[in-house]
Design a protein around this motif. Structure first.
Motif, mmCIF file in Angstrom:
data_model
loop_
_atom_site.group_PDB
_atom_site.id
_atom_site.type_symbol
_atom_site.label_atom_id
_atom_site.label_comp_id
_atom_site.label_asym_id
_atom_site.label_seq_id
_atom_site.Cartn_x
_atom_site.Cartn_y
_atom_site.Cartn_z
ATOM 1 N N ARG A 17 -1.055 -13.835 -6.520
ATOM 2 C CA ARG A 17 -2.413 -13.261 -6.550
ATOM 3 C C ARG A 17 -2.395 -11.812 -7.038
ATOM 4 O O ARG A 17 -1.991 -11.564 -8.159
ATOM 5 N N ASN A 37 -11.458 -3.386 1.801
ATOM 6 C CA ASN A 37 -11.841 -4.742 1.397
ATOM 7 C C ASN A 37 -11.295 -5.016 0.001
ATOM 8 O O ASN A 37 -11.369 -4.160 -0.875
ATOM 9 N N GLY A 38 -10.744 -6.177 -0.160
ATOM 10 C CA GLY A 38 -10.238 -6.580 -1.473
ATOM 11 C C GLY A 38 -8.873 -6.001 -1.807
ATOM 12 O O GLY A 38 -8.365 -6.188 -2.914
ATOM 13 N N ALA A 39 -8.233 -5.295 -0.859
ATOM 14 C CA ALA A 39 -6.943 -4.647 -1.140
ATOM 15 C C ALA A 39 -5.809 -5.668 -1.317
ATOM 16 O O ALA A 39 -4.843 -5.422 -2.021
ATOM 17 N N GLY A 40 -5.930 -6.810 -0.642
ATOM 18 C CA GLY A 40 -4.885 -7.836 -0.780
ATOM 19 C C GLY A 40 -4.250 -8.235 0.538
ATOM 20 O O GLY A 40 -3.165 -8.822 0.562
ATOM 21 N N LYS A 41 -4.914 -7.959 1.663
ATOM 22 C CA LYS A 41 -4.350 -8.263 2.989
ATOM 23 C C LYS A 41 -4.285 -9.781 3.222
ATOM 24 O O LYS A 41 -3.258 -10.315 3.629
ATOM 25 N N THR A 42 -5.416 -10.436 2.959
ATOM 26 C CA THR A 42 -5.450 -11.890 3.189
ATOM 27 C C THR A 42 -4.480 -12.611 2.250
ATOM 28 O O THR A 42 -3.908 -13.639 2.613
ATOM 29 N N ASN A 43 -4.288 -12.041 1.051
ATOM 30 C CA ASN A 43 -3.338 -12.663 0.122
ATOM 31 C C ASN A 43 -1.944 -12.758 0.752
ATOM 32 O O ASN A 43 -1.236 -13.750 0.573
ATOM 33 N N ARG A 58 -6.467 -20.616 2.873
ATOM 34 C CA ARG A 58 -7.702 -20.629 2.069
ATOM 35 C C ARG A 58 -7.999 -22.023 1.522
ATOM 36 O O ARG A 58 -9.007 -22.225 0.879
ATOM 37 N N ASP A 64 -4.340 -21.276 -8.489
ATOM 38 C CA ASP A 64 -5.153 -20.065 -8.318
ATOM 39 C C ASP A 64 -4.392 -18.950 -7.614
ATOM 40 O O ASP A 64 -4.827 -17.805 -7.615
ATOM 41 N N ALA A 66 -1.371 -18.077 -8.454
ATOM 42 C CA ALA A 66 -0.561 -17.362 -9.452
ATOM 43 C C ALA A 66 -1.374 -16.178 -9.969
ATOM 44 O O ALA A 66 -2.585 -16.295 -10.183
ATOM 45 N N ARG A 68 -3.369 -13.682 -11.949
ATOM 46 C CA ARG A 68 -4.087 -13.755 -13.222
ATOM 47 C C ARG A 68 -3.403 -12.783 -14.169
ATOM 48 O O ARG A 68 -2.936 -11.738 -13.738
ATOM 49 N N GLU A 318 -8.559 -10.611 10.107
ATOM 50 C CA GLU A 318 -9.812 -9.937 10.511
ATOM 51 C C GLU A 318 -10.275 -10.349 11.899
ATOM 52 O O GLU A 318 -11.476 -10.540 12.116
#
Ligand SMILES: Nc1ncnc2c1ncn2[C@@H]1O[C@H](COP(=O)(O)OP(=O)(O)OP(=O)(O)O)[C@@H](O)[C@H]1O
Length: 372
Positions: A17, A37-43, A58, A64, A66, A68, A318
């Motif tokens: 990701r 938010n969007g930093a990559g924690k959940t990734n 997820r 998805d 891999a 981009r 979260e």
């Protein structure tokens, strides 16, 4: 007694990701990933969740995951310490789209092989709708729990779904040779009873792990609701299989009209009630539902510890931010008693302030994980 636990010491993400190449070295049993938010924690949590069979937290398509604009494919590597030994577990996707799994660099067949080394459980905001959503979501939740009781359960559920699709198609096409239907129904009956039995067993074992009484988290009452599960309460599995097979044979006309098979564990549901209030979980407030779900996740972790003799790796996405300071501290204290490593995320580092010195607090920025 707290079971011993495998602990992640190092995580390396390659083309996963938002990460080109990121390495994260861990000392503690509590890991807090903080960042915007969007930093990559959940990734990061998702990459860990893929050590469990299935599509991860997820439920994403692997392609998805891999990066981009990357070369295509990804690799995730984990060093885990257990009993003075370190084992390297790796999984990835080749640019050609082939899934790969390795233990100490030697290829293994599937993520199922990781189960001997590591069990991974998670709680994510996407699960918030569990009590209000469709029964299928709760069955999926229960099936993940059942993997702790029976590692083959997932494979059986998949085969049952295929067999049901097969019967529905045969009914729709109106095949002349009834032997095809007989064979499909025999398979559904035998897999269906095994699936229902594992779910029943899981719910009863889960209920035994739920601590009732004074706690800041309300306890949940869980029950499995389903025709086959009900039959299993009254008769041995072989007799239930026969009864199920006969029921399928007698309901062909009804099911052909409905376009689906109406009898079987594909229609079961997990009923959850708020214990102290004696109220269905779906009628509870959002905060109460989150607390119930947290309590179920803790019970699940204890169950896996009891069944496998090793505390699982727990991923809480979260979760800390949803609780008031008293409940948050109670949660941290509960996590301590589980014994396993816990990875948590949150946008605000203050959420984890009380864990300072006892946790590895990592700052996540796009593409990077660094110690805070
Ligand atoms: N395949 C991919 N390649 C590159 N970047 C990706 C890919 N998939 C997702 N991303 C990026 O990853 C970021 C999302 O990361 P993630 O969900 O881990 O954030 P987060 O830190 O958990 O955020 P939040 O606090 O909002 O939940 C987004 O910026 C998204 O564009």
């Amino acid at each position: 007694m707290t079971p011993p636990a495998p602990v992640v010491r190092r995580l390396i993400l390659s083309d996963y990701r938002s990460y080109t190449l990121a390495r994260c070295d861990i000392d503690a049993r509590r890991v807090a990933l903080v960042g915007e938010n969007g930093a990559g924690k959940t990734n990061v949590l998702e990459a860990l969740s893929l050590y469990s069979p299935g599509r991860g937290l997820r439920r994403a398509e692997l392609a998805d995951c891999a990066r981009r604009d990357g070369p295509g494919g990804f690799a995730v590597s984990l060093d885990i310490a257990f009993d003075d030994a370190t084992t390297q577990l790796g999984h990835g996707l080749t640019p050609e789209g082939d899934r790969q799994f390795r233990i100490d660099r030697a290829p293994v067949g599937s993520a199922r092989a990781f189960a001997d080394h590591l069990r991974v459980l998670w709680l994510t905001p996407a699960m918030d709708g569990l009590f209000n959503g469709a029964a299928g979501e709760r069955r999926r939740f229960l099936d993940r729990l059942a993997l702790g009781v029976d590692a083959d359960h997932g494979g059986r559920v998949n085969r049952l779904e295929r067999a049901l699709r097969n019967r529905n198609r045969l009914l729709e096409e109106g095949v002349a040779d009834r032997r095809w239907l007989d064979a499909a129904e025999q398979e559904i009956a035998s897999l269906g009873v095994a699936v229902a039995a594992a779910r029943r067993e899981t719910v009863s074992r889960l209920a035994a792990q739920i601590v009732t009484g004074e706690s800041v988290f309300p306890w949940a009452e869980v029950a499995i609701e389903g025709e086959i599960e009900g039959w299993l309460a009254e008769a041995p599995a072989l007799a239930v299989e026969e009864r199920f097979r006969e029921a399928l044979a007698q309901t062909r006309r009804r099911d052909a009209a409905a376009g689906r098979t109406l009898t079987g564990p594909q229609t079961s549901d997990l009923a959850v009630r708020h214990g102290p209030k004696n109220e269905a979980a779906r009628d509870c407030s959002t905060g109460e539902q989150k607390a119930l779900l947290m309590g179920l996740t803790l019970a699940h972790a204890r169950l896996v510890g009891e069944m496998t003799g090793k505390a699982p790796l727990l991923l809480l996405d979260e979760v800390a931010a949803h609780f008031d300071p008293i409940r948050r501290e109670a949660l941290f204290a509960e996590l301590e008693t589980l014994g396993g490593q816990v990875w948590m995320t949150g946008a605000d580092p203050l959420l984890f302030d009380s864990l300072r010195g006892r946790a590895d607090i990592m700052q996540v920025t796009p593409g990077r994980i660094a110690r805070l």
